[in-house]
Design a protein around this motif. Structure first.
Motif, PDB file in Angstrom:
ATOM      1  N   LYS A   1       0.820  -1.209   0.000  1.00 17.28           N
ATOM      2  CA  LYS A   1       0.000   0.000   0.000  1.00 17.28           C
ATOM      3  C   LYS A   1       0.858   1.265   0.000  1.00 17.28           C
ATOM      4  O   LYS A   1       0.465   2.276   0.547  1.00 17.28           O
ATOM      5  CB  LYS A   1      -0.931   0.009   1.216  1.00 17.28           C
ATOM      6  N   ASP A   2       2.039   1.188  -0.595  1.00 24.87           N
ATOM      7  CA  ASP A   2       2.873   2.386  -0.703  1.00 24.87           C
ATOM      8  C   ASP A   2       2.162   3.395  -1.589  1.00 24.87           C
ATOM      9  O   ASP A   2       1.532   3.032  -2.576  1.00 24.87           O
ATOM     10  CB  ASP A   2       4.232   2.047  -1.330  1.00 24.87           C
ATOM     11  N   GLU A   3       2.265   4.662  -1.228  1.00 23.88           N
ATOM     12  CA  GLU A   3       1.703   5.720  -2.068  1.00 23.88           C
ATOM     13  C   GLU A   3       2.829   6.306  -2.897  1.00 23.88           C
ATOM     14  O   GLU A   3       3.915   6.573  -2.386  1.00 23.88           O
ATOM     15  CB  GLU A   3       1.035   6.788  -1.217  1.00 23.88           C
ATOM     16  N   ILE A   4       2.537   6.509  -4.175  1.00 22.19           N
ATOM     17  CA  ILE A   4       3.568   6.900  -5.133  1.00 22.19           C
ATOM     18  C   ILE A   4       3.026   7.995  -6.035  1.00 22.19           C
ATOM     19  O   ILE A   4       1.894   7.916  -6.499  1.00 22.19           O
ATOM     20  CB  ILE A   4       3.981   5.680  -5.988  1.00 22.19           C
ATOM     21  N   ILE A   5       3.838   9.014  -6.280  1.00 19.63           N
ATOM     22  CA  ILE A   5       3.526  10.050  -7.265  1.00 19.63           C
ATOM     23  C   ILE A   5       4.331   9.740  -8.513  1.00 19.63           C
ATOM     24  O   ILE A   5       5.537   9.497  -8.451  1.00 19.63           O
ATOM     25  CB  ILE A   5       3.892  11.463  -6.751  1.00 19.63           C
ATOM     26  N   VAL A   6       3.643   9.731  -9.650  1.00 20.63           N
ATOM     27  CA  VAL A   6       4.296   9.536 -10.950  1.00 20.63           C
ATOM     28  C   VAL A   6       4.088  10.818 -11.748  1.00 20.63           C
ATOM     29  O   VAL A   6       2.965  11.321 -11.835  1.00 20.63           O
ATOM     30  CB  VAL A   6       3.700   8.329 -11.709  1.00 20.63           C
ATOM     31  N   VAL A   7       5.156  11.354 -12.293  1.00 20.15           N
ATOM     32  CA  VAL A   7       5.090  12.558 -13.126  1.00 20.15           C
ATOM     33  C   VAL A   7       5.687  12.227 -14.486  1.00 20.15           C
ATOM     34  O   VAL A   7       6.830  11.776 -14.576  1.00 20.15           O
ATOM     35  CB  VAL A   7       5.864  13.743 -12.503  1.00 20.15           C
ATOM     36  N   VAL A   8       4.882  12.433 -15.529  1.00 20.72           N
ATOM     37  CA  VAL A   8       5.387  12.303 -16.892  1.00 20.72           C
ATOM     38  C   VAL A   8       5.839  13.701 -17.312  1.00 20.72           C
ATOM     39  O   VAL A   8       5.033  14.639 -17.359  1.00 20.72           O
ATOM     40  CB  VAL A   8       4.325  11.749 -17.865  1.00 20.72           C
ATOM     41  N   HIS A   9       7.119  13.841 -17.577  1.00 19.76           N
ATOM     42  CA  HIS A   9       7.708  15.152 -17.860  1.00 19.76           C
ATOM     43  C   HIS A   9       7.246  15.726 -19.210  1.00 19.76           C
ATOM     44  O   HIS A   9       6.789  14.978 -20.076  1.00 19.76           O
ATOM     45  CB  HIS A   9       9.233  15.036 -17.828  1.00 19.76           C
ATOM     46  N   PRO A  10       7.400  17.041 -19.375  1.00 17.80           N
ATOM     47  CA  PRO A  10       6.914  17.697 -20.600  1.00 17.80           C
ATOM     48  C   PRO A  10       7.458  17.097 -21.888  1.00 17.80           C
ATOM     49  O   PRO A  10       6.748  17.016 -22.883  1.00 17.80           O
ATOM     50  CB  PRO A  10       7.380  19.150 -20.451  1.00 17.80           C
TER      51      PRO A  10
END
Length: 134
Positions: free
Chosen positions: A8-17
């Motif tokens: 149940k780890d919380e993760i932020i994923v960002v796809v760069h420009p």
């Protein structure tokens, strides 16, 4: 039926420009590894959000060029439940696949995607993106 990930780890994923056009395909790969809770397109990223997101890198020679490269450009930000180790492995595979398509500028390698590596990074990053994810 939705299958919850074992971890149940919380993760932020960002796809760069520089990989924005590939974002649907990139996020679909992460969807296979975890449960996407929220996702938003940020059309013009504020400098403040990038500075908060990458604050662990402040003071590094690539920090200001990175902030400048992302500020005012679009990104896709997603909040997942998953496993840090699984997402880190997947992030590296995604980078391997997409980084070749990115025009590099300067000496710092522009990565296609970012994913939280641990709880401390996640806490920092959710604060940086909360206005867009809530």
């Amino acid at each position: 039926m939705i299958t919850l990930p074992k971890s149940k780890d919380e993760i932020i994923v960002v796809v760069h420009p520089w990989c924005f056009t590939y974002a649907p395909d990139i996020l679909a790969q992460f969807d296979n590894a975890g449960l996407r809770l929220k996702e938003r397109v940020v059309e013009r990223v504020p400098s403040e959000s990038i500075r908060k997101h990458y604050s662990f890198h402040q003071g590094q020679p690539y920090f200001e060029p990175l902030v400048k490269a992302i500020t005012g450009r679009p990104v896709r930000v997603a909040h997942y439940l998953g496993d840090y180790d699984v997402f880190t492995d997947l992030k590296l595979k995604v980078r391997e696949r997409y980084n070749l398509r990115i025009q590099q500028v300067g000496t710092h390698v522009r990565a296609a995607v970012h994913a939280s590596r641990n709880r401390d990074e996640f806490v920092n990053e959710i604060l940086a993106w909360r206005e867009f994810l809530h």
